[in-house]
Design an enzyme around this catalytic site. Structure first.
Site, short mmCIF file in Angstrom:
data_model
loop_
_atom_site.label_atom_id
_atom_site.label_comp_id
_atom_site.label_asym_id
_atom_site.label_seq_id
_atom_site.Cartn_x
_atom_site.Cartn_y
_atom_site.Cartn_z
N ASP A 1 43.97 57.72 45.97
CA ASP A 1 42.72 56.95 45.84
C ASP A 1 42.30 56.36 47.17
OD1 ASP A 1 40.48 55.94 44.61
OD2 ASP A 1 41.51 54.29 43.60
N GLY B 1 41.20 39.74 43.42
CA GLY B 1 40.92 41.08 42.92
C GLY B 1 41.30 41.19 41.46
N VAL C 1 44.92 40.23 40.90
CA VAL C 1 45.55 39.98 42.19
C VAL C 1 45.12 38.62 42.69
CG1 VAL C 1 45.92 40.82 44.54
CG2 VAL C 1 45.49 42.45 42.69
N LYS D 1 50.13 40.70 42.65
CA LYS D 1 49.50 41.48 41.60
C LYS D 1 50.30 41.29 40.31
CE LYS D 1 48.35 46.28 40.44
NZ LYS D 1 48.25 47.66 40.98
N GLY E 1 41.54 44.35 38.19
CA GLY E 1 41.33 45.69 37.67
C GLY E 1 41.47 45.69 36.17
#
Length: 290
Positions: A132, A17, A24, A38, A19
């Site tokens: 979220d 992952g 991550v 992370k 962002g």
């Protein structure tokens, strides 16, 4: 940023992952167990505000204990390479699952909705707002959801700076009061829970696609598309998607109602006022999906 082979006591494997501020990776802890790690990206790792945001994320997630929420295992916020170690959750993000295999059906859908409500209730019981809840932040294995990504979560009592037009979270799943610049609350999380469950039930974003303006307009007008949501679930979704946050029951109420409906008994009528959701949280910051 290149792949590091180790971070502290952890061996790093592939990226899972990314962002705007963090990446991550799947990792292995000293006992040989898989974890999700992370790490702030190099561009922001030295910024004090980025570290403060990561510290707030750690403080919020550390308070939550639920089998339906990814566990915080370790953190090195003050390290040269700031990081957080989380429970690795196998499965698919709800958005990917529904896109590949279609909506959830029958008892599987009801169990999913109830378990996600229980996870969110545990977050609220800990004095935290997730802020979220959306298909990208729910990992599903079988009918079991796990809520992830506390990147913009807040502990109760923190000061919140909001104004109309400020969008924090996943826009298509935001409660109307957040679009209007009001503070987040447990009720706004409940709205996002219902929108996420509606997506799981129908395979469609409940407020449609298109421009941000168009999606926000439909949210503000209460135009949720629940066509195809099964009757045992649809009335609860309509209740959770009410325009007035004071008229939305708590996540724990919804979990209880879903348990009753699964057992074939009528759900109890909710009280009109829900005082426990007066907790407000604040502060704006970004986070990567964990």
């Amino acid at each position: 940023m290149g792949t590091h082979r180790r971070l502290g006591a952890y061996r790093l494997l592939g990226e899972i992952g990314r962002g705007s501020t963090a990446v991550v990776r799947l990792g292995i802890d000293p006992a040989g167990r898989e974890v999700a790690i992370k790490e702030l990206i190099d561009d922001v790792a030295g910024e004090p505000e980025a570290r403060r945001r990561l510290a707030r994320e750690v403080a919020a997630q550390a308070r939550v204990d639920s089998p339906y929420v990814a566990r915080l295992l370790d953190a090195g916020v003050a390290d040269d390479r700031p990081y957080v170690v989380l429970q690795y959750v196998p499965g698919l993000a709800l958005g990917d699952l529904v896109e590949a295999y279609g909506p959830l059906r029958g008892d599987r859908l009801l169990r999913f909705a109830r378990s996600l409500a229980l996870g969110l209730a545990a977050v609220h019981d800990a004095g935290v707002l997730h802020r979220d809840v959306s298909p990208g932040n729910v990992i599903v294995l079988g009918d079991r959801p796990t809520l992830i990504d506390f990147g913009i979560a807040q502990e109760a009592g923190a000061r919140q700076i909001t104004r109309p037009g400020m969008v924090i979270g996943t826009p298509a799943y935001l409660a109307p009061e957040l679009i209007e610049g009001q503070p987040a609350s447990t009720a706004s999380d409940v709205f996002s829970w219902a929108a996420t469950v509606a997506y799981a039930a129908t395979g469609r974003h409940p407020f449609g696609r298109g421009t941000l303006h168009g999606v926000c307009f439909r949210i503000l007008r209460g135009k949720a598309d629940l066509d195809g949501a099964p009757e045992p679930l649809a009335p609860l979704l309509r209740l959770a998607l009410r325009r007035d946050p004071a008229e939305r029951p708590t996540a724990r109420w919804f979990a209880g109602s879903l348990a009753q409906r699964s057992a074939g008994t009528p759900a109890r009528r909710p009280a009109r006022a829900f005082a426990e959701r007066d907790r407000q949280v604040t502060v704006r910051y970004d986070g990567a999906a964990a």
